[in-house]
Write a protein that holds these residues in place. Sequence first.
Motif, PDB file in Angstrom:
ATOM      1  N   ARG A 105      12.839 -92.153 -30.006  1.00  0.00           N
ATOM      2  CA  ARG A 105      13.084 -92.982 -28.821  1.00  0.00           C
ATOM      3  C   ARG A 105      12.005 -92.754 -27.772  1.00  0.00           C
ATOM      4  N   TRP A 106      11.478 -91.530 -27.695  1.00  0.00           N
ATOM      5  CA  TRP A 106      10.551 -91.176 -26.630  1.00  0.00           C
ATOM      6  C   TRP A 106       9.098 -91.028 -27.066  1.00  0.00           C
ATOM      7  N   GLU A 153      -1.203 -86.326 -33.491  1.00  0.00           N
ATOM      8  CA  GLU A 153      -1.356 -87.167 -32.300  1.00  0.00           C
ATOM      9  C   GLU A 153       0.034 -87.554 -31.832  1.00  0.00           C
ATOM     10  N   PHE A 154       0.243 -87.519 -30.522  1.00  0.00           N
ATOM     11  CA  PHE A 154       1.534 -88.002 -30.024  1.00  0.00           C
ATOM     12  C   PHE A 154       1.318 -88.880 -28.809  1.00  0.00           C
ATOM     13  N   ASN A 155       2.130 -89.929 -28.776  1.00  0.00           N
ATOM     14  CA  ASN A 155       2.030 -90.944 -27.735  1.00  0.00           C
ATOM     15  C   ASN A 155       3.417 -91.220 -27.176  1.00  0.00           C
ATOM     16  N   PRO A 156       3.550 -91.220 -25.850  1.00  0.00           N
ATOM     17  CA  PRO A 156       4.846 -91.556 -25.246  1.00  0.00           C
ATOM     18  C   PRO A 156       5.257 -92.985 -25.591  1.00  0.00           C
ATOM     19  N   ARG A 157       6.561 -93.189 -25.779  1.00  0.00           N
ATOM     20  CA  ARG A 157       7.125 -94.515 -26.044  1.00  0.00           C
ATOM     21  C   ARG A 157       8.292 -94.725 -25.093  1.00  0.00           C
ATOM     22  N   GLY A 158       8.158 -95.586 -24.134  1.00  0.00           N
ATOM     23  CA  GLY A 158       9.283 -95.959 -23.290  1.00  0.00           C
ATOM     24  C   GLY A 158       9.830 -94.850 -22.420  1.00  0.00           C
ATOM     25  N   GLY A 159       9.064 -93.824 -22.225  1.00  0.00           N
ATOM     26  CA  GLY A 159       9.505 -92.733 -21.373  1.00  0.00           C
ATOM     27  C   GLY A 159       8.318 -92.210 -20.597  1.00  0.00           C
ATOM     28  N   SER A 160       8.531 -91.176 -19.894  1.00  0.00           N
ATOM     29  CA  SER A 160       7.478 -90.574 -19.098  1.00  0.00           C
ATOM     30  C   SER A 160       6.468 -89.856 -19.986  1.00  0.00           C
ATOM     31  N   PRO A 161       5.169 -89.949 -19.665  1.00  0.00           N
ATOM     32  CA  PRO A 161       4.174 -89.156 -20.416  1.00  0.00           C
ATOM     33  C   PRO A 161       4.462 -87.667 -20.339  1.00  0.00           C
ATOM     34  N   GLU A 162       5.192 -87.240 -19.314  1.00  0.00           N
ATOM     35  CA  GLU A 162       5.534 -85.825 -19.171  1.00  0.00           C
ATOM     36  C   GLU A 162       6.424 -85.341 -20.303  1.00  0.00           C
ATOM     37  N   ILE A 163       7.177 -86.257 -20.925  1.00  0.00           N
ATOM     38  CA  ILE A 163       8.069 -85.849 -22.009  1.00  0.00           C
ATOM     39  C   ILE A 163       7.267 -85.230 -23.134  1.00  0.00           C
ATOM     40  N   GLY A 164       6.199 -85.891 -23.545  1.00  0.00           N
ATOM     41  CA  GLY A 164       5.366 -85.368 -24.619  1.00  0.00           C
ATOM     42  C   GLY A 164       4.705 -84.062 -24.256  1.00  0.00           C
ATOM     43  N   ARG A 165       4.171 -83.981 -23.054  1.00  0.00           N
ATOM     44  CA  ARG A 165       3.515 -82.748 -22.637  1.00  0.00           C
ATOM     45  C   ARG A 165       4.512 -81.600 -22.549  1.00  0.00           C
TER      46      ARG A 165
END
Length: 108
Positions: free
Chosen positions: A69-70, A90-102
Amino acid sequence: MNKVSVTIGRPVQEVWDFFTDLPKWKSWRKVAPTEVTPGWQTGGTLVFPSGEKDELVVKPLEEIRILSRWLENIYRFIATDDKSTLFEYEFNPRGGSPEIGRASCRER
């Protein structure tokens, strides 16, 4: 986009087999999936202890995309020769804050 890579001194098939062995995920993920259904194939899903299911897009021995989801998580397996593999994540945010991935990476 966030991306890291490492060269592993093992052939692609060995790296792929290790990566697709779910019990081994506990060695590098805080929360590991409990099953993959129906298997490591496009349209399959990873099932997590919470019940959340992430979609898989798979190119055997080349790439696994895990769509949550994120985040979109992309794992690439690139033969550098017959004895080594360049493993890319590689990871890319989807529909959420870029902070989620970090944040999820900092926890590991």
